[in-house]
Write a protein that holds these residues in place. Structure first.
Motif, short mmCIF file in Angstrom:
data_model
loop_
_atom_site.label_atom_id
_atom_site.label_comp_id
_atom_site.label_asym_id
_atom_site.label_seq_id
_atom_site.Cartn_x
_atom_site.Cartn_y
_atom_site.Cartn_z
N ILE A 13 0.84 -1.20 0.00
CA ILE A 13 0.00 0.00 0.00
C ILE A 13 0.88 1.25 0.00
O ILE A 13 0.62 2.21 -0.75
CB ILE A 13 -0.97 -0.02 1.20
CG1 ILE A 13 -2.00 -1.13 1.03
CG2 ILE A 13 -1.65 1.33 1.37
CD1 ILE A 13 -2.85 -1.39 2.25
N LEU A 14 1.91 1.25 0.82
CA LEU A 14 2.80 2.41 0.87
C LEU A 14 3.51 2.62 -0.47
O LEU A 14 3.67 3.74 -0.94
CB LEU A 14 3.82 2.25 2.00
CG LEU A 14 3.27 2.26 3.42
CD1 LEU A 14 4.37 1.96 4.42
CD2 LEU A 14 2.59 3.58 3.73
N ARG A 15 3.95 1.53 -1.09
CA ARG A 15 4.62 1.63 -2.39
C ARG A 15 3.66 2.11 -3.48
O ARG A 15 4.06 2.77 -4.43
CB ARG A 15 5.21 0.29 -2.79
CG ARG A 15 6.56 0.03 -2.17
CD ARG A 15 7.26 -1.14 -2.83
NE ARG A 15 6.45 -2.34 -2.81
CZ ARG A 15 6.48 -3.28 -1.88
NH1 ARG A 15 7.31 -3.15 -0.87
NH2 ARG A 15 5.73 -4.34 -1.94
N PRO A 23 -3.50 9.14 -6.82
CA PRO A 23 -3.18 10.56 -6.91
C PRO A 23 -3.07 11.26 -5.56
O PRO A 23 -2.37 12.26 -5.44
CB PRO A 23 -4.34 11.14 -7.72
CG PRO A 23 -5.45 10.17 -7.54
CD PRO A 23 -4.82 8.83 -7.34
N SER A 24 -3.75 10.73 -4.53
CA SER A 24 -3.68 11.39 -3.23
C SER A 24 -3.78 10.36 -2.12
O SER A 24 -4.21 9.22 -2.34
CB SER A 24 -4.82 12.40 -3.08
OG SER A 24 -6.05 11.73 -3.01
N VAL A 25 -3.40 10.76 -0.93
CA VAL A 25 -3.49 9.89 0.23
C VAL A 25 -4.95 9.56 0.54
O VAL A 25 -5.29 8.43 0.88
CB VAL A 25 -2.80 10.53 1.46
CG1 VAL A 25 -3.04 9.72 2.71
CG2 VAL A 25 -1.32 10.70 1.20
N ALA A 30 -9.22 5.56 0.87
CA ALA A 30 -10.58 5.14 0.53
C ALA A 30 -10.56 3.81 -0.23
O ALA A 30 -11.39 2.93 0.02
CB ALA A 30 -11.26 6.21 -0.30
N LYS A 31 -9.61 3.66 -1.13
CA LYS A 31 -9.50 2.43 -1.93
C LYS A 31 -9.25 1.22 -1.03
O LYS A 31 -9.83 0.16 -1.23
CB LYS A 31 -8.37 2.58 -2.94
CG LYS A 31 -8.12 1.36 -3.78
CD LYS A 31 -6.97 1.59 -4.74
CE LYS A 31 -6.66 0.33 -5.52
NZ LYS A 31 -5.48 0.53 -6.38
N ALA A 38 -4.04 5.79 10.06
CA ALA A 38 -3.36 4.49 9.88
C ALA A 38 -2.28 4.60 8.81
O ALA A 38 -1.17 4.08 8.97
CB ALA A 38 -4.36 3.41 9.50
N TYR A 39 -2.60 5.31 7.71
CA TYR A 39 -1.62 5.48 6.65
C TYR A 39 -0.36 6.18 7.16
O TYR A 39 0.76 5.71 6.93
CB TYR A 39 -2.20 6.28 5.48
CG TYR A 39 -1.16 6.66 4.47
CD1 TYR A 39 -0.73 5.75 3.52
CD2 TYR A 39 -0.56 7.92 4.49
CE1 TYR A 39 0.26 6.08 2.61
CE2 TYR A 39 0.42 8.26 3.60
CZ TYR A 39 0.83 7.34 2.65
OH TYR A 39 1.82 7.67 1.78
#
Length: 96
Positions: A13-15, A23-25, A30-31, A38-39
């Motif tokens: 997920i981070l990669r 395009p955005s955090v 949301a995805k 958490a991110y």
């Protein structure tokens, strides 16, 4: 609290964000149905780890386990090792 994602999934997920797929955090969160908190927590905790560092950590853990097995075979009892030998190079981990 138990995490729904494994370490490998978190790094993926981070990669995904780093590679520009999202395009955005906010859209990334949301995805994957995670909170922004958490991110950013994952980014702080796992952000600096690459695949090579993960593999190195796994190999170091395996080496510790193998050294404990060798010590058990050589000395009969892993608790009978020399104190300087135990503390100097690596922590001892019980092997099941």
């Amino acid at each position: 609290m138990k995490c729904r994602y494994s370490k490998a999934e978190i790094l993926a997920i981070l990669r995904e964000y780093d590679s520009g797929e999202s395009p955005s955090v906010v859209s990334l969160c949301a995805k994957h149905r995670i909170s922004r908190q958490a991110y950013y927590y994952w980014r702080a905790k796992y952000g600096s780890e690459s695949a090579g560092e993960q593999r190195l950590a796994a190999l170091e853990q395996e080496v510790r386990a193998l050294r404990a097995l060798i010590d058990a075979r050589l000395y009969g009892n892993p608790d009978m090792r020399l104190p300087a030998y135990r503390a100097a190079a690596y922590p001892v981990r019980a092997v099941a």
